[in-house]
Design a protein around this motif. Structure first.
Motif, PDB file in Angstrom:
ATOM      1  N   PRO A  70      33.186  46.470  45.643  1.00  0.00           N
ATOM      2  CA  PRO A  70      34.208  45.656  44.983  1.00  0.00           C
ATOM      3  C   PRO A  70      33.644  44.732  43.907  1.00  0.00           C
ATOM      4  CG  PRO A  70      34.007  45.063  47.318  1.00  0.00           C
ATOM      5  CD  PRO A  70      33.099  46.226  47.068  1.00  0.00           C
ATOM      6  N   GLU A  71      32.341  44.516  43.913  1.00  0.00           N
ATOM      7  CA  GLU A  71      31.711  43.681  42.881  1.00  0.00           C
ATOM      8  C   GLU A  71      31.743  44.372  41.514  1.00  0.00           C
ATOM      9  OE1 GLU A  71      29.353  40.788  43.465  1.00  0.00           O
ATOM     10  OE2 GLU A  71      30.265  40.499  45.420  1.00  0.00           O
ATOM     11  N   GLU A  72      31.999  45.684  41.502  1.00  0.00           N
ATOM     12  CA  GLU A  72      32.087  46.428  40.252  1.00  0.00           C
ATOM     13  C   GLU A  72      33.450  46.280  39.586  1.00  0.00           C
ATOM     14  OE1 GLU A  72      30.953  50.502  40.758  1.00  0.00           O
ATOM     15  OE2 GLU A  72      29.030  49.983  41.651  1.00  0.00           O
ATOM     16  N   VAL A  73      34.350  45.544  40.244  1.00  0.00           N
ATOM     17  CA  VAL A  73      35.706  45.369  39.740  1.00  0.00           C
ATOM     18  C   VAL A  73      35.952  43.880  39.497  1.00  0.00           C
ATOM     19  CG1 VAL A  73      38.156  45.710  40.250  1.00  0.00           C
ATOM     20  CG2 VAL A  73      36.477  47.379  41.079  1.00  0.00           C
ATOM     21  N   PHE A  74      36.530  43.571  38.342  1.00  0.00           N
ATOM     22  CA  PHE A  74      36.932  42.204  38.026  1.00  0.00           C
ATOM     23  C   PHE A  74      38.434  42.107  38.263  1.00  0.00           C
ATOM     24  CE2 PHE A  74      38.361  38.774  35.307  1.00  0.00           C
ATOM     25  CZ  PHE A  74      37.405  37.795  35.566  1.00  0.00           C
ATOM     26  N   PHE A  75      38.885  41.012  38.881  1.00  0.00           N
ATOM     27  CA  PHE A  75      40.296  40.869  39.246  1.00  0.00           C
ATOM     28  C   PHE A  75      40.986  39.745  38.489  1.00  0.00           C
ATOM     29  CE2 PHE A  75      38.270  42.808  42.892  1.00  0.00           C
ATOM     30  CZ  PHE A  75      39.163  43.805  43.240  1.00  0.00           C
ATOM     31  N   ILE A  76      42.169  40.065  37.985  1.00  0.00           N
ATOM     32  CA  ILE A  76      43.123  39.060  37.533  1.00  0.00           C
ATOM     33  C   ILE A  76      44.238  39.106  38.561  1.00  0.00           C
ATOM     34  CG2 ILE A  76      44.726  38.342  35.735  1.00  0.00           C
ATOM     35  CD1 ILE A  76      42.905  39.862  33.732  1.00  0.00           C
ATOM     36  N   ASP A  77      44.336  38.060  39.368  1.00  0.00           N
ATOM     37  CA  ASP A  77      45.191  38.048  40.556  1.00  0.00           C
ATOM     38  C   ASP A  77      46.321  37.054  40.362  1.00  0.00           C
ATOM     39  OD1 ASP A  77      46.259  37.443  43.096  1.00  0.00           O
ATOM     40  OD2 ASP A  77      44.351  37.811  44.100  1.00  0.00           O
ATOM     41  N   SER A  78      47.557  37.561  40.308  1.00  0.00           N
ATOM     42  CA  SER A  78      48.707  36.671  40.142  1.00  0.00           C
ATOM     43  C   SER A  78      49.526  36.545  41.417  1.00  0.00           C
ATOM     44  CB  SER A  78      49.601  37.158  39.000  1.00  0.00           C
ATOM     45  OG  SER A  78      50.283  38.323  39.371  1.00  0.00           O
ATOM     46  N   VAL A  79      49.038  37.090  42.514  1.00  0.00           N
ATOM     47  CA  VAL A  79      49.833  37.060  43.737  1.00  0.00           C
ATOM     48  C   VAL A  79      49.246  36.133  44.806  1.00  0.00           C
ATOM     49  CG1 VAL A  79      48.802  39.094  44.828  1.00  0.00           C
ATOM     50  CG2 VAL A  79      51.169  38.540  45.286  1.00  0.00           C
ATOM     51  N   THR A  80      47.938  35.957  44.838  1.00  0.00           N
ATOM     52  CA  THR A  80      47.326  35.161  45.902  1.00  0.00           C
ATOM     53  C   THR A  80      47.782  33.705  45.870  1.00  0.00           C
ATOM     54  OG1 THR A  80      45.415  36.612  46.042  1.00  0.00           O
ATOM     55  CG2 THR A  80      45.128  34.383  46.879  1.00  0.00           C
ATOM     56  N   SER A  81      47.697  33.058  44.728  1.00  0.00           N
ATOM     57  CA  SER A  81      48.129  31.651  44.633  1.00  0.00           C
ATOM     58  C   SER A  81      49.620  31.528  44.908  1.00  0.00           C
ATOM     59  CB  SER A  81      47.812  31.089  43.248  1.00  0.00           C
ATOM     60  OG  SER A  81      46.420  31.044  43.047  1.00  0.00           O
ATOM     61  N   PHE A  82      50.395  32.465  44.390  1.00  0.00           N
ATOM     62  CA  PHE A  82      51.846  32.477  44.576  1.00  0.00           C
ATOM     63  C   PHE A  82      52.207  32.561  46.060  1.00  0.00           C
ATOM     64  CE2 PHE A  82      55.819  35.004  44.792  1.00  0.00           C
ATOM     65  CZ  PHE A  82      56.667  34.121  44.146  1.00  0.00           C
ATOM     66  N   ALA A  83      51.412  33.305  46.815  1.00  0.00           N
ATOM     67  CA  ALA A  83      51.681  33.512  48.246  1.00  0.00           C
ATOM     68  C   ALA A  83      51.092  32.408  49.118  1.00  0.00           C
ATOM     69  CB  ALA A  83      51.143  34.866  48.678  1.00  0.00           C
ATOM     70  N   GLY A  84      50.588  31.363  48.488  1.00  0.00           N
ATOM     71  CA  GLY A  84      50.106  30.236  49.266  1.00  0.00           C
ATOM     72  C   GLY A  84      48.616  30.179  49.465  1.00  0.00           C
ATOM     73  N   GLY A  85      47.878  31.032  48.774  1.00  0.00           N
ATOM     74  CA  GLY A  85      46.425  31.012  48.883  1.00  0.00           C
ATOM     75  C   GLY A  85      45.851  29.917  48.012  1.00  0.00           C
ATOM     76  N   SER A  86      46.209  28.687  48.291  1.00  0.00           N
ATOM     77  CA  SER A  86      45.818  27.576  47.421  1.00  0.00           C
ATOM     78  C   SER A  86      44.318  27.307  47.423  1.00  0.00           C
ATOM     79  CB  SER A  86      46.573  26.305  47.815  1.00  0.00           C
ATOM     80  OG  SER A  86      46.320  25.996  49.168  1.00  0.00           O
ATOM     81  N   SER A  87      43.615  27.747  48.474  1.00  0.00           N
ATOM     82  CA  SER A  87      42.169  27.511  48.511  1.00  0.00           C
ATOM     83  C   SER A  87      41.400  28.520  47.663  1.00  0.00           C
ATOM     84  CB  SER A  87      41.664  27.563  49.959  1.00  0.00           C
ATOM     85  OG  SER A  87      41.835  28.868  50.473  1.00  0.00           O
ATOM     86  N   VAL A  88      42.095  29.551  47.202  1.00  0.00           N
ATOM     87  CA  VAL A  88      41.448  30.575  46.395  1.00  0.00           C
ATOM     88  C   VAL A  88      41.361  30.089  44.953  1.00  0.00           C
ATOM     89  CG1 VAL A  88      41.581  32.952  45.596  1.00  0.00           C
ATOM     90  CG2 VAL A  88      42.340  32.396  47.898  1.00  0.00           C
ATOM     91  N   LYS A  89      40.183  30.138  44.413  1.00  0.00           N
ATOM     92  CA  LYS A  89      39.952  29.662  43.048  1.00  0.00           C
ATOM     93  C   LYS A  89      39.362  30.782  42.201  1.00  0.00           C
ATOM     94  CE  LYS A  89      40.942  25.365  44.164  1.00  0.00           C
ATOM     95  NZ  LYS A  89      42.322  25.150  44.291  1.00  0.00           N
ATOM     96  N   SER A  90      39.497  30.632  40.902  1.00  0.00           N
ATOM     97  CA  SER A  90      38.853  31.568  39.986  1.00  0.00           C
ATOM     98  C   SER A  90      37.349  31.432  40.131  1.00  0.00           C
ATOM     99  CB  SER A  90      39.264  31.264  38.543  1.00  0.00           C
ATOM    100  OG  SER A  90      40.646  31.465  38.372  1.00  0.00           O
ATOM    101  N   ASP A  91      36.630  32.549  39.985  1.00  0.00           N
ATOM    102  CA  ASP A  91      35.176  32.543  40.045  1.00  0.00           C
ATOM    103  C   ASP A  91      34.657  33.617  39.096  1.00  0.00           C
ATOM    104  OD1 ASP A  91      35.364  35.042  41.385  1.00  0.00           O
ATOM    105  OD2 ASP A  91      35.284  34.103  43.361  1.00  0.00           O
ATOM    106  N   SER A  92      33.407  33.987  39.233  1.00  0.00           N
ATOM    107  CA  SER A  92      32.806  34.935  38.288  1.00  0.00           C
ATOM    108  C   SER A  92      33.410  36.338  38.368  1.00  0.00           C
ATOM    109  CB  SER A  92      31.298  35.010  38.507  1.00  0.00           C
ATOM    110  OG  SER A  92      31.035  35.507  39.806  1.00  0.00           O
ATOM    111  N   ASN A  93      34.154  36.633  39.428  1.00  0.00           N
ATOM    112  CA  ASN A  93      34.730  37.966  39.588  1.00  0.00           C
ATOM    113  C   ASN A  93      36.255  37.954  39.729  1.00  0.00           C
ATOM    114  OD1 ASN A  93      33.748  40.625  39.482  1.00  0.00           O
ATOM    115  ND2 ASN A  93      34.257  40.908  41.641  1.00  0.00           N
ATOM    116  N   HIS A  94      36.863  36.755  39.583  1.00  0.00           N
ATOM    117  CA  HIS A  94      38.311  36.610  39.740  1.00  0.00           C
ATOM    118  C   HIS A  94      38.852  35.572  38.779  1.00  0.00           C
ATOM    119  CE1 HIS A  94      36.772  37.781  43.724  1.00  0.00           C
ATOM    120  NE2 HIS A  94      37.921  38.401  43.892  1.00  0.00           N
ATOM    121  N   ILE A  95      40.012  35.882  38.208  1.00  0.00           N
ATOM    122  CA  ILE A  95      40.805  34.862  37.541  1.00  0.00           C
ATOM    123  C   ILE A  95      42.112  34.807  38.319  1.00  0.00           C
ATOM    124  CG2 ILE A  95      42.065  34.157  35.478  1.00  0.00           C
ATOM    125  CD1 ILE A  95      40.012  35.614  33.780  1.00  0.00           C
ATOM    126  N   MET A  96      42.436  33.636  38.831  1.00  0.00           N
ATOM    127  CA  MET A  96      43.668  33.451  39.582  1.00  0.00           C
ATOM    128  C   MET A  96      44.750  32.896  38.662  1.00  0.00           C
ATOM    129  SD  MET A  96      43.077  34.489  42.545  1.00  0.00           S
ATOM    130  CE  MET A  96      41.650  34.989  43.474  1.00  0.00           C
TER     131      MET A  96
END
Length: 187
Positions: A70-96
């Motif tokens: 999964p490190e070979e994939v970069f994610f733009i995630d628009s569902v995690t924060s919306f679903a209440g994943g407030s502790s999830v933050k953008s990092d080197s492999n994710h933009i929330m």
């Protein structure tokens, strides 16, 4: 583009720039996602997944289960924060992004990801058009997808858009068909 062509995912991802609209049965959405990602990685693309269907952490587990790193994939995630994943933050492999309705945030994240990997041969997977239609009117979705596809074409990059088979009305189907190079029915 009157009819989606029934064809194997393996045959559609090429080394040439193209944008493909994949239709799959609702229960096969994850399998189609996984096949497209694996084929893109095998072809040497830097893969960026724009997800408004499944949280990126779920997709990472799915990819790992299917033998992908999964490190070979970069994610733009628009569902995690919306679903209440407030502790999830953008990092080197994710933009929330805060929600699937936040087209400005999605546009900015998309542009940022393309800049980040500008030296790579990029493949964007957009999962899923059908889910976006839950949150936004069809005309806004088409305008946003026009932005996405135009940006990919301008940069000579490739991508795929996933949708549920039978989930688009005829007008939206034809509008989306005019934005892509190929429509594939992934069974």
């Amino acid at each position: 583009m009157d009819q989606a062509e029934s064809m194997d995912t393996e045959e559609t991802i090429t080394d040439e720039e193209s944008i493909i609209l994949y239709f799959s049965e609702p229960e096969k959405g994850r399998a189609t996602n996984t096949k497209v990602i694996q084929k893109s990685i095998d072809k040497g693309y830097r893969v960026i997944v724009v997800t408004n269907n499944f949280p990126s952490k779920i997709l990472e587990k799915l990819y790992l289960k299917n033998g992908m790193n999964p490190e070979e994939v970069f994610f733009i995630d628009s569902v995690t924060s919306f679903a209440g994943g407030s502790s999830v933050k953008s990092d080197s492999n994710h933009i929330m992004v805060r929600s699937p309705q936040d087209l400005t945030g999605l546009s900015m994240a998309f542009s940022d990801a393309l800049k980040k990997f500008k030296e790579d041969h990029i493949f964007i997977l957009f999962d899923s058009l059908s889910t976006m239609l839950i949150y936004l009117p069809a005309d806004k979705v088409v305008k946003f997808m026009h932005f996405i596809t135009t940006k990919l074409r301008t940069l000579e990059e490739s991508g795929a858009i996933l949708a549920v088979k039978g989930g688009l009305d005829p007008m939206l189907y034809s509008q989306m068909g005019s934005l892509v190079d190929e429509i594939v029915d992934d069974g």
